[in-house]
Design an enzyme around this catalytic site. Structure first.
Site, PDB file in Angstrom:
ATOM      1  N   ASP A 108      -3.288 -10.628   3.739  1.00  0.00           N
ATOM      2  CA  ASP A 108      -2.742  -9.270   3.739  1.00  0.00           C
ATOM      3  C   ASP A 108      -1.503  -9.327   4.632  1.00  0.00           C
ATOM      4  O   ASP A 108      -1.615  -9.467   5.849  1.00  0.00           O
ATOM      5  CB  ASP A 108      -3.801  -8.299   4.293  1.00  0.00           C
ATOM      6  CG  ASP A 108      -3.252  -6.892   4.496  1.00  0.00           C
ATOM      7  OD1 ASP A 108      -2.088  -6.635   4.118  1.00  0.00           O
ATOM      8  OD2 ASP A 108      -4.003  -6.046   5.037  1.00  0.00           O
ATOM      9  N   LYS A 115       8.431  -5.738   6.747  1.00  0.00           N
ATOM     10  CA  LYS A 115       8.006  -5.471   5.357  1.00  0.00           C
ATOM     11  C   LYS A 115       8.784  -4.295   4.768  1.00  0.00           C
ATOM     12  O   LYS A 115       9.008  -4.214   3.570  1.00  0.00           O
ATOM     13  CB  LYS A 115       6.505  -5.192   5.350  1.00  0.00           C
ATOM     14  CG  LYS A 115       5.886  -5.047   3.960  1.00  0.00           C
ATOM     15  CD  LYS A 115       4.386  -4.914   4.098  1.00  0.00           C
ATOM     16  CE  LYS A 115       3.694  -4.621   2.789  1.00  0.00           C
ATOM     17  NZ  LYS A 115       2.231  -4.504   2.965  1.00  0.00           N
ATOM     18  N   GLU A 127      -2.578  -4.233  -3.266  1.00  0.00           N
ATOM     19  CA  GLU A 127      -3.464  -3.940  -2.135  1.00  0.00           C
ATOM     20  C   GLU A 127      -4.663  -3.063  -2.537  1.00  0.00           C
ATOM     21  O   GLU A 127      -5.799  -3.372  -2.159  1.00  0.00           O
ATOM     22  CB  GLU A 127      -2.668  -3.300  -0.992  1.00  0.00           C
ATOM     23  CG  GLU A 127      -1.749  -4.322  -0.311  1.00  0.00           C
ATOM     24  CD  GLU A 127      -0.655  -3.700   0.544  1.00  0.00           C
ATOM     25  OE1 GLU A 127      -0.682  -2.474   0.764  1.00  0.00           O
ATOM     26  OE2 GLU A 127       0.240  -4.450   0.987  1.00  0.00           O
ATOM     27  N   ASP A 187      -4.593   4.691   1.508  1.00  0.00           N
ATOM     28  CA  ASP A 187      -4.198   3.623   2.436  1.00  0.00           C
ATOM     29  C   ASP A 187      -3.149   4.130   3.422  1.00  0.00           C
ATOM     30  O   ASP A 187      -1.986   4.321   3.073  1.00  0.00           O
ATOM     31  CB  ASP A 187      -3.656   2.438   1.616  1.00  0.00           C
ATOM     32  CG  ASP A 187      -3.268   1.249   2.497  1.00  0.00           C
ATOM     33  OD1 ASP A 187      -3.187   1.410   3.732  1.00  0.00           O
ATOM     34  OD2 ASP A 187      -3.042   0.159   1.938  1.00  0.00           O
TER      35      ASP A 187
END
Ligand code: AMP
Length: 625
Positions: free
Chosen positions: A23, A94, A194, A218
């Site tokens: 992840d 990211k 994800e 999330d």
């Protein structure tokens, strides 16, 4: 009984190669594997050292620090420098993946390091001292650290990985993630969404007969996303996704930071001028937030100033943020065409879902309890490990949802690619289209199957070719050949051609996935982008030529058949127009070809209509009305 393989060269037991699940998060990253004995997914942690009281964590902060000599530190080590050397310490890389400066400029303040802003349209770079780093390189430093960490813990080389990305990541961002993996020395077997990974970690979709609609909420450190998934027969489909790439735990920290700053009479400019103070406050804010997930109040101090926060104040601070996420949930449901009651399961992902107010709000919104039994920081990596295990072939019952990396199609007139299944189609999938013959009495049809994104088949890759034979003699354009492409769950392409009038058919099997390396796929995609303009021009020219050639053939046939109805003048002018078109076909000028096609049509239109009238009258004559 299980078989044990022995490596004859070394005499050692041959261990199956480990594929890790990674992840790669905005705030934290981690690695997970399937435990070889328990067969359960576990997140990898460094074993506790002599000081048992210091709990080790599976999380590696996604932070990179560069020292004066350019040496790189990643994770907890780098986190310490957030305060002392903010310009050399990169967090939230990211958020920069696949982005141009234009995309991020409204949030440029958020970053305490230098992002190059002179070319606003090209991909961003980060500057540290006199060096420039792309987000891909930055992510590769994190991945390298994770790889080394896993190798250290597992005491075996780790070369293969499954890496997760948000469901909304576009191709550029996915590719960037893949490239970061490659740069870190990892063979990235798959990029997994994800929310799909999180669902797998909850065991959802692992049973073949299950059909479920799942909402994955999330809220991580830097981003929020809600995905609505449908799982049936082991195939996961993302029905919709919504969210905000600038909403997450970082923003909660920021809200607390600003709250305290206001209380202490500090302005935004004060903070901007003192980045060290800002980062200290940020870390305190995060500490307070985490503390309030399990306690009712927080109190600490910084440089002699009291920093306090009560849960009620905290809840008021974050309410607008929570509301934003619920608005996204509403939109995601709408896009998925589902009502709240259609959701069977809600999965909570990301460290920020530990906040009680968030759990309550989400559960109230969906009208049911949320699934939060798996550690929300680890759930995605655990799911990635499950995916990795499936890829390793250890869970053969499970159908893997895959996508076609390149478009699949056939060659049509003029060497053009006619795409039947576009790239990125989910498999299994099927597509069909009808074709016909070009020549009278044509008894066979060659079907050449290609893979690639270019308009001309010569630039794509040929996968197979076969002939559909025994088509009964018919005038051109009359046979109906139905071509169907079917890609099964194993990625095998079945191509079937059937002439519908006669029932003649033929089938072949093609394996499109094999034989192409990632690099080849990449090159083919890159070339399709580079040559897009040329391809459009060539396609237009080829199409014009094909149209011209067909018109010449039909005109010639027409004249032969209806010679007696045409005047000498008409035949002469037609011949001249045909000759002009013939000439134009030898040149690379589609406009000229179109012009000559139009001229020929103009010449033939009057007599074509006249002959049609005669034919109709003739047909009517034979009938008794
Ligand atoms: P992730 O990106 O999933 O690793 O999530 C990290 C985010 O979760 C960070 O913003 C953390 O501050 C936040 N987080 C971690 N633990 C807690 C907690 N107990 N309460 C609130 N937020 C937390």
């Amino acid at each position: 009984m299980a078989k044990i393989a022995i490596n004859i060269a070394t005499g050692s037991l041959q261990q199956p190669e480990i594929i890790v699940g990674i992840d790669l998060g905005t705030t934290n990253s981690l690695v997970a594997i399937i435990h070889p004995e328990t067969k359960q997914p576990i997140a990898l942690k460094e074993p506790a050292g002599s000081d048992e009281s210091v709990a080790t964590s599976s999380l590696v902060p996604s932070i990179i620090h560069f020292d004066e000599r350019g040496a790189v530190a990643v994770g907890e080590l780098a986190k310490h420098y957030l305060i002392t050397q903010p310009a050399q310490t990169i967090f939230s890389a990211k958020r920069l993946m696949g982005k141009a400066y234009d995309d991020i400029k409204k949030n440029a303040d958020f970053f305490s390091y230098k992002i190059i802003d002179d070319n606003t349209e090209s991909l961003v770079k980060v500057q540290v001292a006199d060096k420039f780093y792309s987000p891909i390189e930055l992510s590769s430093f994190i991945l390298k650290e994770l790889k080394q960490r896993a190798e250290h813990i597992l005491k075996t080389p780790v070369n293969k990985a499954v890496i997760t990305v948000p469901a909304y990541f576009n191709d550029a961002q996915r590719q960037a993630t893949r490239d970061a993996g490659k740069l870190a020395g990892l063979d990235v077997l798959r990029i997994v969404n994800e929310p799909t990974a999180a669902s797998l970690a909850y065991g959802l979709g692992l049973s073949k007969d299950e059909s479920k609609t799942i909402a994955v909420y999330d809220l991580g450190g830097g981003t929020f996303d809600i995905s609505i998934l449908h799982i049936s027969n082991g195939i996961v489909e993302v029905l919709s996704t919504n969210g905000d790439t600038y909403l997450g735990g970082d923003d909660i920290d920021q809200a607390i930071l600003e709250y305290w700053a206001t209380q202490n009479g500090l302005t935004r400019d004060d903070l901007k001028a003192n980045k060290t103070l800002m980062q200290s406050l940020r870390l305190k804010a995060e500490e307070a937030k985490k503390h309030l997930s399990f306690n009712d109040s927080y109190s600490s101090d910084l440089n002699g100033e009291v920093l306090a926060l009560h849960k009620a104040e905290f809840n008021t601070l974050i309410q607008p943020l929570v509301d934003c996420t619920l608005t996204s949930c509403k939109m995601a449901l709408k896009d998925a065409g589902k009502s709240v009651t259609a959701i069977d399961t809600i999965v909570m992902v990301g460290g920020s879902t530990r906040i009680p107010l968030i759990k309550e709000a989400v559960s109230a919104f969906f009208g049911r309890a949320v699934n939060d039994s798996v550690n929300p920081d680890e759930v995605v990596a655990l799911g990635a490990a499950i995916q990795a295990d499936i890829l390793a072939g250890n869970n053969k019952d499970f159908l893997l949802l895959d996508i076609t990396p390149l478009s699949l199609g056939i060659e049509t007139a003029g060497g053009l690619m006619d795409v039947l299944i576009p790239r990125n189609s989910k498999i299994p999938t099927k597509a069909g289209r009808q074709y016909t013959t070009q020549i009278d009495g044509q008894s066979g049809m060659r079907i050449a199957v290609y893979q690639g994104e270019r308009d001309l088949i010569k630039d794509n890759r040929k996968l197979a070719e076969f002939n559909l034979t025994n088509i009964p003699g018919m005038p051109a354009g009359l046979p109906k050949v139905e071509l169907s492409f079917f890609i099964n769950a194993d990625g095998i392409l079945l191509v079937k051609a059937k002439e519908l009038r006669s029932g003649v058919e033929q089938t072949i099997e093609v394996k499109p996935q094999y034989g192409l390396t990632d690099t080849e796929v990449e090159t083919m995609l890159m070339e399709s982008i580079t040559h897009a303009k040329d391809d459009i021009a060539i396609r237009a020219l080829v199409e014009a030529r094909t149209e011209g050639e067909q018109l010449l053939q039909t005109t010639e046939r027409f004249i032969q058949k209806n010679n007696s109805y045409l005047s000498a003048e008409e035949i002469k002018s037609t011949a001249a127009a045909m000759q002009a078109l013939q000439m134009a076909l030898t040149m690379d000028d589609k406009n000229l070809i179109h012009q000559k096609i139009e001229s020929l049509n103009e010449v033939s239109r009057p007599y074509a209509e006249r002959v049609m009238d005669i034919a109709v009258a003739f047909a009517m004559k034979g009938k008794i009305v």
